[in-house]
Every structure is written in C-alpha cells, then in structure tokens.
Design a protein around this motif. Structure first.
Motif, PDB file in Angstrom:
ATOM      1  N   GLU A  43       0.824  -1.188   0.000  1.00  0.00           N
ATOM      2  CA  GLU A  43       0.000   0.000   0.000  1.00  0.00           C
ATOM      3  C   GLU A  43       0.872   1.257   0.000  1.00  0.00           C
ATOM      4  N   ARG A  44       0.284   2.347  -0.487  1.00  0.00           N
ATOM      5  CA  ARG A  44       0.972   3.633  -0.420  1.00  0.00           C
ATOM      6  C   ARG A  44       1.104   4.034   1.050  1.00  0.00           C
ATOM      7  N   GLU A  45       2.284   4.482   1.410  1.00  0.00           N
ATOM      8  CA  GLU A  45       2.607   4.743   2.817  1.00  0.00           C
ATOM      9  C   GLU A  45       3.052   6.187   3.002  1.00  0.00           C
ATOM     10  N   PHE A  46       2.509   6.840   4.005  1.00  0.00           N
ATOM     11  CA  PHE A  46       2.936   8.187   4.361  1.00  0.00           C
ATOM     12  C   PHE A  46       4.370   8.131   4.892  1.00  0.00           C
ATOM     13  N   VAL A  47       5.192   9.068   4.446  1.00  0.00           N
ATOM     14  CA  VAL A  47       6.574   9.138   4.905  1.00  0.00           C
ATOM     15  C   VAL A  47       6.786  10.380   5.775  1.00  0.00           C
ATOM     16  N   ALA A  48       6.461  11.538   5.234  1.00  0.00           N
ATOM     17  CA  ALA A  48       6.687  12.785   5.965  1.00  0.00           C
ATOM     18  C   ALA A  48       5.830  13.888   5.362  1.00  0.00           C
ATOM     19  N   GLY A  49       5.478  14.868   6.183  1.00  0.00           N
ATOM     20  CA  GLY A  49       4.684  15.998   5.712  1.00  0.00           C
ATOM     21  C   GLY A  49       5.148  17.288   6.363  1.00  0.00           C
ATOM     22  N   ILE A  50       4.837  18.403   5.724  1.00  0.00           N
ATOM     23  CA  ILE A  50       5.264  19.710   6.221  1.00  0.00           C
ATOM     24  C   ILE A  50       4.218  20.751   5.852  1.00  0.00           C
ATOM     25  N   ASP A  51       3.991  21.700   6.766  1.00  0.00           N
ATOM     26  CA  ASP A  51       3.014  22.728   6.470  1.00  0.00           C
ATOM     27  C   ASP A  51       3.665  23.853   5.676  1.00  0.00           C
ATOM     28  N   TRP A  52       2.869  24.864   5.363  1.00  0.00           N
ATOM     29  CA  TRP A  52       3.344  25.945   4.509  1.00  0.00           C
ATOM     30  C   TRP A  52       4.558  26.656   5.108  1.00  0.00           C
ATOM     31  N   SER A  53       4.487  26.924   6.415  1.00  0.00           N
ATOM     32  CA  SER A  53       5.551  27.699   7.054  1.00  0.00           C
ATOM     33  C   SER A  53       6.804  26.880   7.317  1.00  0.00           C
ATOM     34  N   ASP A  55       6.955  25.067   9.958  1.00  0.00           N
ATOM     35  CA  ASP A  55       6.995  24.912  11.412  1.00  0.00           C
ATOM     36  C   ASP A  55       6.433  23.582  11.879  1.00  0.00           C
ATOM     37  N   ILE A  56       5.529  23.026  11.112  1.00  0.00           N
ATOM     38  CA  ILE A  56       4.887  21.768  11.501  1.00  0.00           C
ATOM     39  C   ILE A  56       5.337  20.671  10.545  1.00  0.00           C
ATOM     40  N   THR A  57       5.899  19.625  11.116  1.00  0.00           N
ATOM     41  CA  THR A  57       6.303  18.460  10.331  1.00  0.00           C
ATOM     42  C   THR A  57       5.788  17.206  11.017  1.00  0.00           C
TER      43      THR A  57
END
Length: 123
Positions: A43-53, A55-57
């Motif tokens: 399955e497709r797996e989430f690795v990492a995410g980041i918000d616009w600024s 500041d949130i990962t």
C-alpha cells in the motif's frame, strides 16, 4: 498545480539521498506538502509531511530520526533528506500537495500528486 519529483537513485545501505519536489502552475495559497512511498505489492505509505511555514512536520515511525523534510517556499520546493537508508526504504517516492494546508498522513486528503521517483537501496 503540477509536481515534479527528482533525486531518486540506487544506493547501498547506510548511504543518503535527497529528494526534491517542485510545484508549478497555480501555486498560490498556503498548501502543505508530503512525501509518500509505495513499494511493489504494498500500500501507499505516508513518509513525511510539512506545512506551509515549515513549522509543523510529521514523520512515520519507520523514518523518524533518519529522514528530514524541509521546504523552500520561494522556490516552491520541498525536500526529503534521507539518511541511513536500508533496503526496506526501497520504493517509488511520491510528493503530494494539500491545498487545505493540513499535515495529515491520509493519501486521499491530498489534492495533487507528482509522478514519483524511484529509490533503490541494496544491502
């Protein structure tokens, strides 16, 4: 919005790679971005995410402390620095953008997807 991912390749275990994903087109707005990966037969797996600024990962447990996501909003580009790679990291890595700006791990929440870049890690 079009997303173009690059930086994949073949490396040996323990080595590093840095992926890039550049957004073009209607890139206005405070969208979040993320990296997912999909290995053959999985399955497709989430690795990492980041918000616009920036500041949130968020990271999956399997990559936390090894991978770092960052972004350069002036260049509309998000990066994924991958260190201490192991064979289990072998997959096609895809970048995605969420126009709502949330950093979430659910693939269906993302509005735009890049074509993916292949990472192969040999032991």
């Amino acid at each position: 919005v079009q997303l173009q991912a690059s930086g994949g390749g073949s490396v040996q275990a323990g080595h590093s790679l840095r992926l890039s994903c550049t957004a073009s087109g209607r890139t206005g707005g405070s969208y979040s971005m993320a990296w997912f990966r999909q290995a053959p037969g999985k399955e497709r797996e989430f690795v990492a995410g980041i918000d616009w600024s920036g500041d949130i990962t968020d990271y999956s447990d399997s990559v936390k402390d090894r991978f770092t996501i960052s972004r350069d909003t002036a260049k509309n580009t998000v990066y994924l620095q991958m260190n201490t790679l192991n064979p289990e990291d072998t997959a096609v890595y895809l970048c995605a953008a969420d126009l709502q700006g949330a950093v979430v791990s659910w693939a269906y929440d993302y509005d735009y997807w890049g074509q993916g870049t292949l990472v192969t890690v040999s032991s």
